[in-house]
Design an enzyme around this catalytic site. Sequence first.
Site, short mmCIF file in Angstrom:
data_model
loop_
_atom_site.label_atom_id
_atom_site.label_comp_id
_atom_site.label_asym_id
_atom_site.label_seq_id
_atom_site.Cartn_x
_atom_site.Cartn_y
_atom_site.Cartn_z
N THR A 75 0.83 -1.22 0.00
CA THR A 75 0.00 0.00 0.00
C THR A 75 0.86 1.26 0.00
O THR A 75 0.35 2.35 -0.23
CB THR A 75 -0.94 0.05 1.23
OG1 THR A 75 -0.14 -0.15 2.41
CG2 THR A 75 -2.01 -1.02 1.15
N THR A 111 1.28 -11.01 7.96
CA THR A 111 2.06 -9.78 8.16
C THR A 111 2.07 -9.41 9.64
O THR A 111 3.12 -9.07 10.20
CB THR A 111 1.45 -8.63 7.32
OG1 THR A 111 1.58 -8.98 5.95
CG2 THR A 111 2.15 -7.31 7.57
N GLY A 146 12.30 -10.92 16.93
CA GLY A 146 13.51 -11.76 16.89
C GLY A 146 14.74 -10.90 16.59
O GLY A 146 15.79 -11.04 17.22
N TYR A 193 -7.40 -8.33 10.73
CA TYR A 193 -6.65 -7.15 11.18
C TYR A 193 -6.73 -7.04 12.71
O TYR A 193 -5.71 -6.97 13.39
CB TYR A 193 -7.24 -5.91 10.52
CG TYR A 193 -6.54 -4.61 10.83
CD1 TYR A 193 -5.32 -4.30 10.22
CD2 TYR A 193 -7.11 -3.68 11.69
CE1 TYR A 193 -4.69 -3.09 10.49
CE2 TYR A 193 -6.48 -2.47 11.95
CZ TYR A 193 -5.28 -2.17 11.35
OH TYR A 193 -4.65 -0.97 11.61
N GLN A 220 9.66 -12.79 28.40
CA GLN A 220 10.49 -14.00 28.27
C GLN A 220 11.94 -13.66 27.93
O GLN A 220 12.84 -14.34 28.38
CB GLN A 220 9.88 -14.87 27.16
CG GLN A 220 10.38 -16.29 27.14
CD GLN A 220 9.62 -17.11 26.08
OE1 GLN A 220 8.46 -16.86 25.77
NE2 GLN A 220 10.30 -18.10 25.52
N THR A 268 -6.09 8.14 12.11
CA THR A 268 -5.19 9.25 11.81
C THR A 268 -5.31 9.58 10.31
O THR A 268 -5.49 8.69 9.50
CB THR A 268 -3.75 8.85 12.16
OG1 THR A 268 -3.73 8.47 13.54
CG2 THR A 268 -2.77 9.99 11.96
P1 NAD Z 1 -0.30 2.35 5.08
O1 NAD Z 1 -1.05 1.25 4.42
O2 NAD Z 1 -0.19 3.66 4.40
O3 NAD Z 1 1.18 1.88 5.43
C1 NAD Z 1 1.54 0.55 5.67
C2 NAD Z 1 2.87 0.29 4.98
O4 NAD Z 1 3.27 -1.06 5.25
C3 NAD Z 1 2.78 0.42 3.45
O5 NAD Z 1 3.88 1.15 2.98
C4 NAD Z 1 2.84 -1.03 2.96
O6 NAD Z 1 3.35 -1.16 1.65
C5 NAD Z 1 3.70 -1.67 4.03
N1 NAD Z 1 3.50 -3.11 4.17
C6 NAD Z 1 2.31 -3.78 4.24
N2 NAD Z 1 2.53 -5.10 4.37
C7 NAD Z 1 3.89 -5.27 4.38
C8 NAD Z 1 4.74 -6.39 4.47
N3 NAD Z 1 4.25 -7.63 4.58
N4 NAD Z 1 6.09 -6.20 4.43
C9 NAD Z 1 6.61 -4.95 4.30
N5 NAD Z 1 5.84 -3.84 4.21
C10 NAD Z 1 4.50 -4.00 4.25
O7 NAD Z 1 -0.95 2.52 6.53
P2 NAD Z 1 -0.66 3.59 7.67
O8 NAD Z 1 -1.92 4.33 7.90
O9 NAD Z 1 0.60 4.32 7.42
O10 NAD Z 1 -0.46 2.60 8.90
C11 NAD Z 1 0.83 2.28 9.41
C12 NAD Z 1 0.67 1.39 10.64
O11 NAD Z 1 -0.10 2.06 11.64
C13 NAD Z 1 -0.07 0.08 10.34
O12 NAD Z 1 0.55 -0.96 11.08
C14 NAD Z 1 -1.46 0.33 10.85
O13 NAD Z 1 -2.08 -0.86 11.25
C15 NAD Z 1 -1.21 1.28 12.01
N6 NAD Z 1 -2.40 2.11 12.28
C16 NAD Z 1 -2.72 3.16 11.46
C17 NAD Z 1 -3.87 3.90 11.73
C18 NAD Z 1 -4.29 5.07 10.87
O14 NAD Z 1 -5.34 5.64 11.13
N7 NAD Z 1 -3.52 5.51 9.91
C19 NAD Z 1 -4.69 3.57 12.82
C20 NAD Z 1 -4.32 2.49 13.62
C21 NAD Z 1 -3.16 1.77 13.35
#
Ligand code: NAD
Length: 312
Positions: free
Chosen positions: A37, A92, A102, A145, A162, A175
Amino acid sequence: MEKRILVTGGAGFLGSYLCDRLVVEGKDVICLDNFFTGTKRNIWHLIGRPNFELIRHDVVFPIFLEVDEIYHMACPASPIHYQYNPVKTIKTNIMGSINMLGLAKRVKAKVLQASTSEVYGDPEVHPQREDYWGNVNPIGKRSCYDEGKRCAETLFFDYHRQNGVRIKVARIFNTYGPRMHPNDGRVVSNMVVQALKGEEITVYGDGSQTRSFCYVDDMIEGLIRLMNSGDDFTGPVNLGNPHETSIIELAETIIRVTGSKSRIVFRPLPSDDPKRRMPDISLAKRILGWEPKVGLEDGLKETVKYFKELLC
Ligand code: NAD
Ligand code: UDP
């Protein structure tokens, strides 16, 4: 020697702002992403900087690096994207977290988990405090999720207990801001794009459900403060804006800010869509001295500016 910091998901919305901030601070930044994404456009301006490196890698597979800190952000965040391949989303969350934990264990790095308000599910307690255990459907469409993130939190705390890994768990609430993916289906990006194109603005359900929207700059400040807090503070800690807004109110605000002629239409509510969501941020205020500063209208103006340029 400046710290070497790994940002997984560093080409995504939040990850790219973290990279920006850490590069400006002079840290040695490694951005890791599989571009599911995320996009190179988000970090294009950093490429070529001596303290910035980009690695195309999937966190589901192990990686060996020497780092001092890890911001573990990699995971699609919007319902459309995380439901596109739910098994991959779980991998993921679980295998990605095991690999990062790890790594942190091996090189004695500190590791921050981007957890989510989704761990509270459709909450029966309002506002949500960190000691609320949540109300999550384990077999619904959002579960890959929600349960993935819940299990990731478990892994973080088990590695901490641990193996003594230094962990930080942030529960991020909705956000928004520039660099959100225009087609990711999240409410702010969807409605801003619809308003700017003069298309119908889609409100799911009757629009009475609520969320609390935090501007990206505030969130990045909270995440950095959490990483830099004392080792005895693990979280989980809520990071989000405590101002609760209904979705219909959000739609009206976006119409006002864009000056759009779009009309609001109502569409079916997706399954398991939480009815109310608002963080209690007293822990973040007390321990991190943090609270959001940017109001919804101001944050939306910046977001609209970004999407206007992107769309033309
Ligand atoms: P986003 O989708 O813009 O960013 C996620 C990034 O992770 C992307 O660049 C994507 O390519 C990368 N990615 C996905 N799967 C991957 C994998 N297997 N290996 C390597 N890279 C991978 O989303 P975001 O809004 O920037 O969210 C970032 C983090 O914050 C996420 O973990 C999300 O769950 C968490 N989060 C975001 C929000 C929000 O409102 N934006 C709210 C709660 C939690
Ligand atoms: N939503 C909406 N119209 C849209 C997109 C989303 O009314 O075009 C609603 C959605 O049903 C939910 C809220 O807005 O109630 C927030 O949705 P989002 O996907 O942004 O985040 P989450 O549900 O994960 O908090």
